[in-house]
Design a protein around this motif. Structure first.
Motif, PDB file in Angstrom:
ATOM      1  N   UNK A 156       0.879  -1.074  -0.005  1.00 59.77           N
ATOM      2  CA  UNK A 156       0.016  -0.123   0.036  1.00 59.77           C
ATOM      3  C   UNK A 156       0.920   1.445   0.007  1.00 59.77           C
ATOM      4  N   UNK A 157       0.540   2.333  -0.752  1.00 60.57           N
ATOM      5  CA  UNK A 157       0.976   3.609  -0.653  1.00 60.57           C
ATOM      6  C   UNK A 157       0.601   4.691   0.200  1.00 60.57           C
ATOM      7  N   UNK A 158      -0.554   4.302   0.922  1.00 56.32           N
ATOM      8  CA  UNK A 158      -0.943   5.203   1.862  1.00 56.32           C
ATOM      9  C   UNK A 158      -0.567   4.752   3.371  1.00 56.32           C
ATOM     10  N   UNK A 159      -0.311   5.674   4.373  1.00 52.42           N
ATOM     11  CA  UNK A 159       0.144   5.359   5.607  1.00 52.42           C
ATOM     12  C   UNK A 159      -0.901   4.177   6.403  1.00 52.42           C
ATOM     13  N   UNK A 160      -2.261   4.558   6.556  1.00 55.60           N
ATOM     14  CA  UNK A 160      -2.997   3.463   7.300  1.00 55.60           C
ATOM     15  C   UNK A 160      -3.071   1.976   6.747  1.00 55.60           C
ATOM     16  N   UNK A 161      -3.284   1.859   5.383  1.00 52.97           N
ATOM     17  CA  UNK A 161      -3.555   0.767   4.865  1.00 52.97           C
ATOM     18  C   UNK A 161      -1.990   0.224   4.955  1.00 52.97           C
ATOM     19  N   UNK A 162      -0.840   0.787   4.681  1.00 51.40           N
ATOM     20  CA  UNK A 162       0.249   0.287   5.028  1.00 51.40           C
ATOM     21  C   UNK A 162       0.528  -0.557   6.510  1.00 51.40           C
ATOM     22  N   UNK A 163       0.085   0.389   7.424  1.00 50.67           N
ATOM     23  CA  UNK A 163       0.299  -0.141   8.873  1.00 50.67           C
ATOM     24  C   UNK A 163      -0.582  -1.118   8.752  1.00 50.67           C
ATOM     25  N   UNK A 164      -1.962  -1.234   8.557  1.00 51.76           N
ATOM     26  CA  UNK A 164      -2.620  -2.619   8.367  1.00 51.76           C
ATOM     27  C   UNK A 164      -1.680  -3.767   7.756  1.00 51.76           C
ATOM     28  N   UNK A 165      -1.174  -3.614   6.806  1.00 51.23           N
ATOM     29  CA  UNK A 165      -0.517  -4.419   5.904  1.00 51.23           C
ATOM     30  C   UNK A 165       0.561  -5.126   6.734  1.00 51.23           C
ATOM     31  N   UNK A 166       1.339  -4.153   7.460  1.00 53.88           N
ATOM     32  CA  UNK A 166       2.462  -4.396   8.420  1.00 53.88           C
ATOM     33  C   UNK A 166       1.837  -5.387   9.349  1.00 53.88           C
ATOM     34  N   UNK A 167       0.644  -5.163  10.125  1.00 54.09           N
ATOM     35  CA  UNK A 167       0.230  -5.865  11.209  1.00 54.09           C
ATOM     36  C   UNK A 167      -0.102  -7.131  10.788  1.00 54.09           C
TER      37      UNK A 167
ATOM     38  N   UNK B  77       3.028  11.110   9.927  1.00 55.68           N
ATOM     39  CA  UNK B  77       2.231  10.453   8.676  1.00 55.68           C
ATOM     40  C   UNK B  77       2.822  10.921   7.201  1.00 55.68           C
ATOM     41  N   UNK B  78       2.856  12.382   7.347  1.00 59.88           N
ATOM     42  CA  UNK B  78       3.391  13.153   6.182  1.00 59.88           C
ATOM     43  C   UNK B  78       4.692  12.368   5.632  1.00 59.88           C
ATOM     44  N   UNK B  79       5.650  12.116   6.757  1.00 57.42           N
ATOM     45  CA  UNK B  79       7.057  11.479   6.394  1.00 57.42           C
ATOM     46  C   UNK B  79       6.912   9.928   5.785  1.00 57.42           C
ATOM     47  N   UNK B  80       5.823   9.265   6.448  1.00 52.99           N
ATOM     48  CA  UNK B  80       5.571   7.920   5.857  1.00 52.99           C
ATOM     49  C   UNK B  80       4.793   8.118   4.595  1.00 52.99           C
ATOM     50  N   UNK B  81       3.795   9.050   4.432  1.00 51.11           N
ATOM     51  CA  UNK B  81       3.237   8.865   3.057  1.00 51.11           C
ATOM     52  C   UNK B  81       4.150   9.423   2.020  1.00 51.11           C
TER      53      UNK B  81
END
Length: 603
Positions: free
Chosen positions: A11-22, A321-325
């Motif tokens: 995922x290239x968006x922060x929250x979907x990426x965090x879910x992906x990591x989990x 979140x800006x940095x992660x995005x």
């Protein structure tokens, strides 16, 4: 998760990426994380209860006269010691469980992003600074951990404080609890309303920061050119422009932060003063005792302090979140070349190559090949000649699947390379490029890179065949000598010998030389011809040559013009034909081909 596992999409968006990591976390990691959060919640509840017990102690002191105070006071002090012990145990347990899973979490995030990065195409890698990409991998892992810390240490504890304080105040007067929760609800709504603006400004600031890093990396990477050409004014100008951008975005974010905190402080002042006025009124009317007054003031001070601290950290979270995005936008781009679902490894023993009706154009619309057909029998040494832009290097890039063809197919021993795994394909092809890129590691590690299991004796044997052993043994640490970034401590000829040794040791059925000697002087080129011949022995070899004298001993030479094969034959045959190759040979100056704009039909 295996570090070699291919990641089809990140995922290239922060929250979907965090879910992906989990989702990629192991069961043990999730259990340790859950236990860490439960321990933090226990410690937080006990921290609030400490304030509650202190209020009870003050109440005992104020309402009990003389020596009679010690019996109830001892009871309260024992309760305080018990709760304090639980509080300390909760926080220490949280630290213990954090140590069990946090390093693994950060390693996993870095692995996910690094795996994605190394699968990106050549076009992607050429369009981005290596230092900036490395910084994105590191920063993304730091941000994910930072968001975890804010959730575990601030947001979750704040929720527990709200619940605990609300319950304790409800026993005194429900109105106090309603006031606390009303303030909390307004704070949440305020945060939701301002979140998009926070995120956009933080993302802009992160992008400007990455751009600044890119400018610095570009200047440092080419520092020798800057010094040689006295290019300081231009570099300072570029740096100043980058500084101007990041200064502007920083000021915009700072203005918004001042506006945000101004409103927040005003609301906090209103609720805090209103709460204290309500408590004072309840004390005057006798609805709140002195002990309850002390307890209430302590609980509310604890609560409002936690709120202010959490909101401050949440504002920092928007920066994260800006940095992660920004990092994900760069690294998580869709792959242009990837394995087909269920692709098998290639089985290549002979190394026969066939380009069958190949059509290819670059992403910018430049068409290179149209219905190209070329067959290279196993073990044949073929030279590829043509002016700049004729498609020579593209031919090699397509063989390595740096890009995928749009039409036709490329076959190795009868297997379409688009249907096999990339790793197995590339393990069967050795490449000696024009400018060998060496790692800032030892000479032995660089030679062994294509065959990690090779012994030192095998490394030395490959170096001897590549005419590299002699100069390596003159170095202080011989094969343990560090070569510097990109091999900067070695000469061009030495780097080329190391690359040849690596190719010999890799022992693949196919060898590609992409203008491997064009950057060397004639004497150095001649001195490594024996090494080049050793590398070609027993292999299907494709040699792209700018210096035509290197093709004398090729089994066959093809001449490319505008993506088409216009001549195909041995050196002798092509010279006797007196066609394009012969004209190129006659037009060479010092053994090099003319520039493309000179043409091959000049008189």
């Amino acid at each position: 998760m295996s570090s070699l596992k291919r990641i089809p999409r990140i995922p290239d968006q922060p929250w979907p990426f965090i879910k992906y990591v989990v989702r990629h976390c192991s069961g043990q990691m999730k259990r340790n994380a859950a236990l860490a959060m439960i321990s933090e919640m226990l410690g937080t509840v006990c921290d609030v209860l400490v304030t509650w017990v202190l209020g009870r102690i003050i109440g005992v002191i104020l309402t009990t006269a003389g020596d009679a105070v010690w019996a109830p006071l001892s009871h309260e002090l024992m309760l305080l010691a018990f709760i304090w012990t639980l509080r300390s145990a909760g926080f220490r347990l949280r630290e213990y469980f954090d140590r069990r899973y946090v390093p693994e979490l950060m390693d996993m995030v870095r692995n996910l992003l690094f795996n994605r990065l190394i699968q990106q195409s050549q076009a992607f890698l050429q369009a981005n600074f290596a230092g900036v990409l490395a910084n994105h991998v590191r920063r993304a892992a730091d941000v994910v951990n930072g968001l975890r810390e804010k959730m575990q240490f601030n947001i979750l504890p704040l929720i527990m404080r709200f619940i605990t304080v609300g319950y304790l105040l409800w026993a005194i007067t429900p109105l106090l609890t309603c006031l606390i929760f009303g303030y909390g609800i307004l704070g949440i709504l305020y945060a939701i309303k301002t979140a998009p603006r926070w995120t956009s400004l933080s993302t802009l600031n992160a992008e400007d920061s990455s751009r600044l890093t890119g400018v610095i990396v570009d200047s440092i990477t080419n520092l020798s050119i800057v010094q040689q050409d006295a290019g300081w004014p231009e570099e300072h100008k570029r740096l100043a422009n980058a500084h101007q951008s990041i200064t502007t975005s920083f000021r915009q974010r700072s203005v918004f932060a001042s506006w945000f905190w101004g409103w927040f402080d005003g609301a906090m002042m209103f609720f805090y003063c209103g709460f204290m006025a309500l408590v004072a009124y309840a004390y005057q009317t006798g609805d709140v005792t002195a002990a309850e007054l002390a307890m209430t003031v302590g609980l509310v001070s604890n609560m409002f302090g936690a709120i202010a601290n959490t909101v401050n950290l949440i504002s920092q979270k928007f920066d994260d979140i800006g940095v992660l995005k920004d990092s994900l936008t760069r690294i998580a781009m869709p792959l242009s070349v990837m394995d087909a679902v269920g692709a098998p490894d290639i089985v290549a023993h002979k190394g026969a190559i066939e380009f069958r009706n190949v059509g290819f154009m670059y992403g910018d619309g430049r068409r290179v090949f149209d219905n190209l057909n070329l067959t290279i029998p196993a073990g044949q040494r073929i030279g590829v000649v043509g002016l700049s832009g004729a498609g020579k290097s593209t031919l090699c890039q397509l063989l390595l699947r740096a890009y995928d063809v749009q039409e036709g197919g490329i076959f190795i021993d009868g297997q379409n390379i688009a249907d096999v795994t990339l790793d197995s394909l590339r393990r069967n092809i050795a490449v000696i490029p024009q400018e060998p890129a060496l790692f800032h590691r030892s000479l032995g590690e660089n030679i062994r890179y294509g065959q990690q299991q090779a012994t030192l004796d095998e490394v030395k044997e490959a170096a001897i065949k590549a005419q590299a052993d002699a100069f390596i043994n003159t170095l202080p640490l011989a094969y343990d000598t560090l070569v510097g970034e990109r091999g900067v401590k070695l000469s061009g000829g030495q780097r080329q010998r190391v690359a040849i040794a690596r190719a010999i040791l890799k022992d693949t059925p196919i060898l590609v030389l992409d203008e491997a000697t064009s950057a060397l002087d004639s004497q150095t080129e001649k001195s490594i011809q024996t090494a080049m011949t050793a590398a070609m022995t027993g292999r299907t070899t494709m040699v792209i040559a700018h210096r035509l004298s290197t093709l004398n001993h090729m089994d066959r030479i093809i001449v490319l013009e505008e993506g088409k094969i216009v001549e195909d034959g041995t050196f002798t045959e092509l010279m006797a034909h007196d066609g394009t190759f012969a004209r190129l040979w006659n037009m060479q100056a010092g053994g090099f081909m003319p520039d493309a704009d000179e043409g091959v039909h000049a008189a």
